[in-house]
Write an enzyme that holds these catalytic residues in place. Structure first.
Site, PDB file in Angstrom:
ATOM      1  N   CYS A 122      -1.407  -4.695  55.774  1.00  0.00           N
ATOM      2  CA  CYS A 122      -0.670  -3.731  55.009  1.00  0.00           C
ATOM      3  C   CYS A 122      -1.379  -2.323  55.476  1.00  0.00           C
ATOM      4  CB  CYS A 122      -0.811  -3.956  53.557  1.00  0.00           C
ATOM      5  SG  CYS A 122      -0.166  -5.316  52.809  1.00  0.00           S
TER       6      CYS A 122
HETATM    7  C1  BEZ Z   1      -2.966  -8.136  54.711  1.00  0.00           C
HETATM    8  O1  BEZ Z   1      -2.227  -7.162  54.365  1.00  0.00           O
HETATM    9  O2  BEZ Z   1      -3.936  -8.249  55.344  1.00  0.00           O
HETATM   10  C2  BEZ Z   1      -2.851  -9.225  53.431  1.00  0.00           C
HETATM   11  C3  BEZ Z   1      -2.347  -9.202  52.355  1.00  0.00           C
HETATM   12  C4  BEZ Z   1      -2.319 -10.163  51.396  1.00  0.00           C
HETATM   13  C5  BEZ Z   1      -2.455 -11.507  51.835  1.00  0.00           C
HETATM   14  C6  BEZ Z   1      -2.830 -11.707  53.092  1.00  0.00           C
HETATM   15  C7  BEZ Z   1      -3.246 -10.603  53.970  1.00  0.00           C
END
Ligand code: BEZ
Length: 211
Positions: free
Chosen positions: A45
């Site tokens: 994200c």
């Molecule tokens: C991420 O943004 O890396 C992420 C967010 C939630 C679960 C797994 C990965």
């Protein structure tokens, strides 16, 4: 209930990193992209929000407003924003909805319980100036989205909203386009003065009309 193409994008009022947003009013006459993130302070994200912020000028050129969402609070988003700027080299430059009560997430069916029963998946909704949903995409948490693909599909949506054409596989802005099969050859001659090639009666290609 899932949101389908052609539906009116549900309206809502939400707190964001740029204050209270009344969604339809905030969209005004612009196109809009509403996209969700699973959680603050997560790696994928963080890269996505940096990349969308870097590309903001490209969305502005296309009269398109960006608004993100995650199920954390605006206070948490504000803390995360400095990490985004430090690590991605771009400051967050569009509103991020704080959706701790899942109001918007539920409205847009962004929580997919078989993936995770509390976090939003990576949903994308492209909304036209008529407030209708033009595109939906759903990615799992483990796969970051592709900003170029979202710009590409936006170009296609905006082109096909104004001309009776469709865009072929892997099309990008400036490539030839396909004339809608409903248009006769006679009509095509006047609507597409740059000419067209008939590969099959149902497959006629013409230079992009707005270039
Ligand atoms: C991420 O943004 O890396 C992420 C967010 C939630 C679960 C797994 C990965």
């Amino acid at each position: 209930m899932a949101i389908r193409l052609g539906d009116i994008a549900p309206d809502f009022t939400a707190e964001t990193t740029e204050g209270t947003v009344h969604f339809h009013e905030w969209l005004g006459d612009s196109w809009g992209i509403l996209f969700s993130h699973p959680k603050d302070f997560t790696p994928v994200c963080t890269t996505e929000l940096g990349a969308f912020s870097k590309a903001k000028a490209e969305f502005d050129k296309r009269n398109t407003k960006l608004i993100g969402l995650s199920v954390d609070s605006v206070e948490s988003h504000n803390g995360w924003a400095s990490d985004i700027e430090d690590t991605q080299g771009a400051a967050l430059n569009f509103p991020l909805i704080g959706d701790g009560d899942h109001l918007v997430a539920d409205l847009y069916d962004m929580i997919h319980p078989n993936a995770n029963d509390t976090l939003t998946v990576r949903s994308v909704f492209i909304i036209g100036p008529d407030k209708k949903v033009k595109l939906t995409l759903t990615y799992p948490a483990s796969t970051g989205r592709n900003v170029d693909e979202i710009l590409r599909v936006l170009d296609s949506l905006q082109l096909t909203a104004g001309y009776q054409v469709s865009t072929p596989v892997n099309w990008t802005d400036g490539d030839d386009v396909i004339i809608a099969p409903a248009i006769s050859d006679e009509e095509a001659k006047t609507k597409f003065p740059k000419g067209f090639k008939t590969l099959r009666p149902y497959l006629r290609v013409t230079p992009q009309p707005n270039k």
